[in-house]
Scaffold this motif. Sequence first.
Motif, PDB file in Angstrom:
ATOM      1  N   SER A 154       0.521  -1.273   0.096  1.00 23.56           N
ATOM      2  CA  SER A 154      -0.309   0.036  -0.177  1.00 23.56           C
ATOM      3  C   SER A 154       0.555   1.165   0.126  1.00 23.56           C
ATOM      4  O   SER A 154       0.726   2.163  -0.189  1.00 23.56           O
ATOM      5  CB  SER A 154      -0.500  -0.011   1.603  1.00 23.56           C
ATOM      6  OG  SER A 154      -0.159   0.037   2.842  1.00 23.56           O
ATOM      7  N   GLY A 155       1.913   0.818   0.551  1.00 26.66           N
ATOM      8  CA  GLY A 155       3.360   2.495   0.294  1.00 26.66           C
ATOM      9  C   GLY A 155       3.238   2.549  -0.927  1.00 26.66           C
ATOM     10  O   GLY A 155       3.611   3.996  -0.975  1.00 26.66           O
ATOM     11  N   ALA A 207       0.390   3.986  -2.325  1.00 28.66           N
ATOM     12  CA  ALA A 207       0.283   5.895  -2.352  1.00 28.66           C
ATOM     13  C   ALA A 207       1.369   6.336  -2.650  1.00 28.66           C
ATOM     14  O   ALA A 207       1.081   7.806  -2.999  1.00 28.66           O
ATOM     15  CB  ALA A 207       0.190   5.682  -0.559  1.00 28.66           C
ATOM     16  N   SER A 225       0.308   9.240  -5.300  1.00 27.70           N
ATOM     17  CA  SER A 225       0.806  11.072  -4.376  1.00 27.70           C
ATOM     18  C   SER A 225       1.492  11.677  -5.470  1.00 27.70           C
ATOM     19  O   SER A 225       1.214  12.806  -5.985  1.00 27.70           O
ATOM     20  CB  SER A 225       1.389  10.356  -3.001  1.00 27.70           C
ATOM     21  OG  SER A 225       1.441  11.754  -2.725  1.00 27.70           O
ATOM     22  N   PRO A 285       0.173   5.347  11.060  1.00 25.46           N
ATOM     23  CA  PRO A 285       1.387   4.862   9.848  1.00 25.46           C
ATOM     24  C   PRO A 285       2.296   4.759  10.215  1.00 25.46           C
ATOM     25  O   PRO A 285       3.209   3.688  10.448  1.00 25.46           O
ATOM     26  CB  PRO A 285       1.293   6.015   9.111  1.00 25.46           C
ATOM     27  CG  PRO A 285       0.407   7.099   9.143  1.00 25.46           C
ATOM     28  CD  PRO A 285      -0.746   6.672  10.413  1.00 25.46           C
ATOM     29  N   HIS A 325      -4.555   9.678   8.617  1.00 25.85           N
ATOM     30  CA  HIS A 325      -4.475  10.677   7.212  1.00 25.85           C
ATOM     31  C   HIS A 325      -3.279   9.672   6.796  1.00 25.85           C
ATOM     32  O   HIS A 325      -2.294   9.351   7.935  1.00 25.85           O
ATOM     33  CB  HIS A 325      -4.025  12.212   7.325  1.00 25.85           C
ATOM     34  CG  HIS A 325      -3.902  12.543   6.236  1.00 25.85           C
ATOM     35  ND1 HIS A 325      -2.671  13.137   6.150  1.00 25.85           N
ATOM     36  CD2 HIS A 325      -5.137  13.193   5.747  1.00 25.85           C
ATOM     37  CE1 HIS A 325      -3.218  13.637   4.520  1.00 25.85           C
ATOM     38  NE2 HIS A 325      -4.551  13.691   4.276  1.00 25.85           N
ATOM     39  N   PRO A 326      -2.763   9.410   5.704  1.00 26.29           N
ATOM     40  CA  PRO A 326      -1.390   8.781   5.170  1.00 26.29           C
ATOM     41  C   PRO A 326      -0.427   9.537   6.286  1.00 26.29           C
ATOM     42  O   PRO A 326       0.286   9.502   5.766  1.00 26.29           O
ATOM     43  CB  PRO A 326      -1.333   9.067   3.501  1.00 26.29           C
ATOM     44  CG  PRO A 326      -3.042   9.306   3.651  1.00 26.29           C
ATOM     45  CD  PRO A 326      -3.528   9.876   5.162  1.00 26.29           C
ATOM     46  N   SER A 327      -0.609  11.292   6.423  1.00 24.12           N
ATOM     47  CA  SER A 327       0.144  11.760   7.011  1.00 24.12           C
ATOM     48  C   SER A 327       0.752  11.630   8.199  1.00 24.12           C
ATOM     49  O   SER A 327       2.056  11.432   8.506  1.00 24.12           O
ATOM     50  CB  SER A 327       0.054  13.259   6.942  1.00 24.12           C
ATOM     51  OG  SER A 327      -0.861  13.897   7.448  1.00 24.12           O
ATOM     52  N   PRO A 378      -5.569   7.966  -1.327  1.00 21.54           N
ATOM     53  CA  PRO A 378      -3.692   7.712  -1.473  1.00 21.54           C
ATOM     54  C   PRO A 378      -2.972   8.472  -0.784  1.00 21.54           C
ATOM     55  O   PRO A 378      -2.164   8.855  -0.492  1.00 21.54           O
ATOM     56  CB  PRO A 378      -3.422   6.725  -2.399  1.00 21.54           C
ATOM     57  CG  PRO A 378      -4.635   5.890  -3.037  1.00 21.54           C
ATOM     58  CD  PRO A 378      -5.811   6.801  -3.195  1.00 21.54           C
ATOM     59  N   GLY A 405      -3.813  11.430   0.439  1.00 21.44           N
ATOM     60  CA  GLY A 405      -4.200  12.033   1.292  1.00 21.44           C
ATOM     61  C   GLY A 405      -5.097  13.524   1.047  1.00 21.44           C
ATOM     62  O   GLY A 405      -5.329  14.293   1.712  1.00 21.44           O
TER      63      GLY A 405
END
Length: 389
Positions: free
Chosen positions: A21-22, A25, A29, A241, A293-295, A341, A343
């Motif tokens: 998934s990284g 993303a 992104s 994360p 959130h991805p962050s 992905p 965010g």
Amino acid sequence: MILMKSIRHLSLLLPVLCLSSGLFAAKNSAGGGDLLVYIGTYTRGDSKGIYAARFQPKTGSLTPIGLVGEAVNPSFVAIHPNHHFLYSVSEVDNFDGGKTGAVTAFALDAKTGKLTSLNTVSSHGSGPCYVRADKTGKTLLVANYGSGSIASYPIQQDGRLADAASTIQHTGSSVDPRQSAPHAHSINPSPDNRFAIVADLGLDEVLVYHLDPVKALLSPNDPPFTKLKPGSGPRHFAFHPSGKYGYVINEISSTVTAFSYDANRGVLKELQSITTLPKDFTGKNSTAEVQVHPSGKFLYGSNRGHDSIAVFAIDRRKGTLTPIEHVSTQGKTPRNFGIDPSGAYLFAANQDGGGVVVFRIDAKTGKLTPAGQKLDVAFPVCVKFTPAE
């Protein structure tokens, strides 16, 4: 106590099919590639199954595709890590003449968005409400709300599901009338894929299981669970994360509980419990979805009744939450929502009216602003993303 009902072993090792998934993303992104948006629904009224749309994060353009896969009450869906397959529950209690729900595997066409059914198996419990693939793509995890049980399935190389390798029945109760029996509501693999975290609304427990993805087996951890305040009703769970913290949203008490997480032992320790509602709200409410959130800077939770998304700042040193705002979902009864992905966007599924509404996410503040886009899908429940071709 937790009763292990049955465990069946596989003799074949399945090849790893996953793309992390990284990487997913990072690709979307940085490259701004198009996404397919899949929406699970309740099949009543105009809803016939799983719907899809094509989304361009760079421009915010959203193009409906329509019905892509027919199924009965595919309320929750999951994308395989290799993005070639999609899995859905059928939230029913009478599959194949038994008192159980079902799980269906679909092949996913990344060009058209269309889904082709591969096979359907019993969920080994009533009212399946949550499905998730492990990080290797070898195991599918399912939570059955009605019966308060969980199951794990080997995923074959062609995406089809073998019968459950393990099924586990929860037992017990808690203080609220809705908690007279167990209600497993979600199941999520840990960041290192060694454990699976289960939120059980009926028990006021967040349970932890050892996960063997090669054999698709689950077994209780030691300690087997973390207890929450009576009457909380834990529903969905999300990891930070960093892997240091976890968060459960509590449906009955309308709260979010923050935990520290010991990745070596698979142990959660409560840090804080905070309301998802404004101080002046006096109506009835229950919560549904929680996501980080991805962050790692923000947490989002949905309120059904207040019909809003609660936004929190995350203290990355402590894992604790501070309220930022509450934003109307412009509909009724928001269930699951999806954060793309990159965010940059949040898609809120308003189950009882209003369709799927798109919000922009401010990368600095975490605040939500309506993007002016909406998908007119009847009884939407779940939103998932995958790269489009």
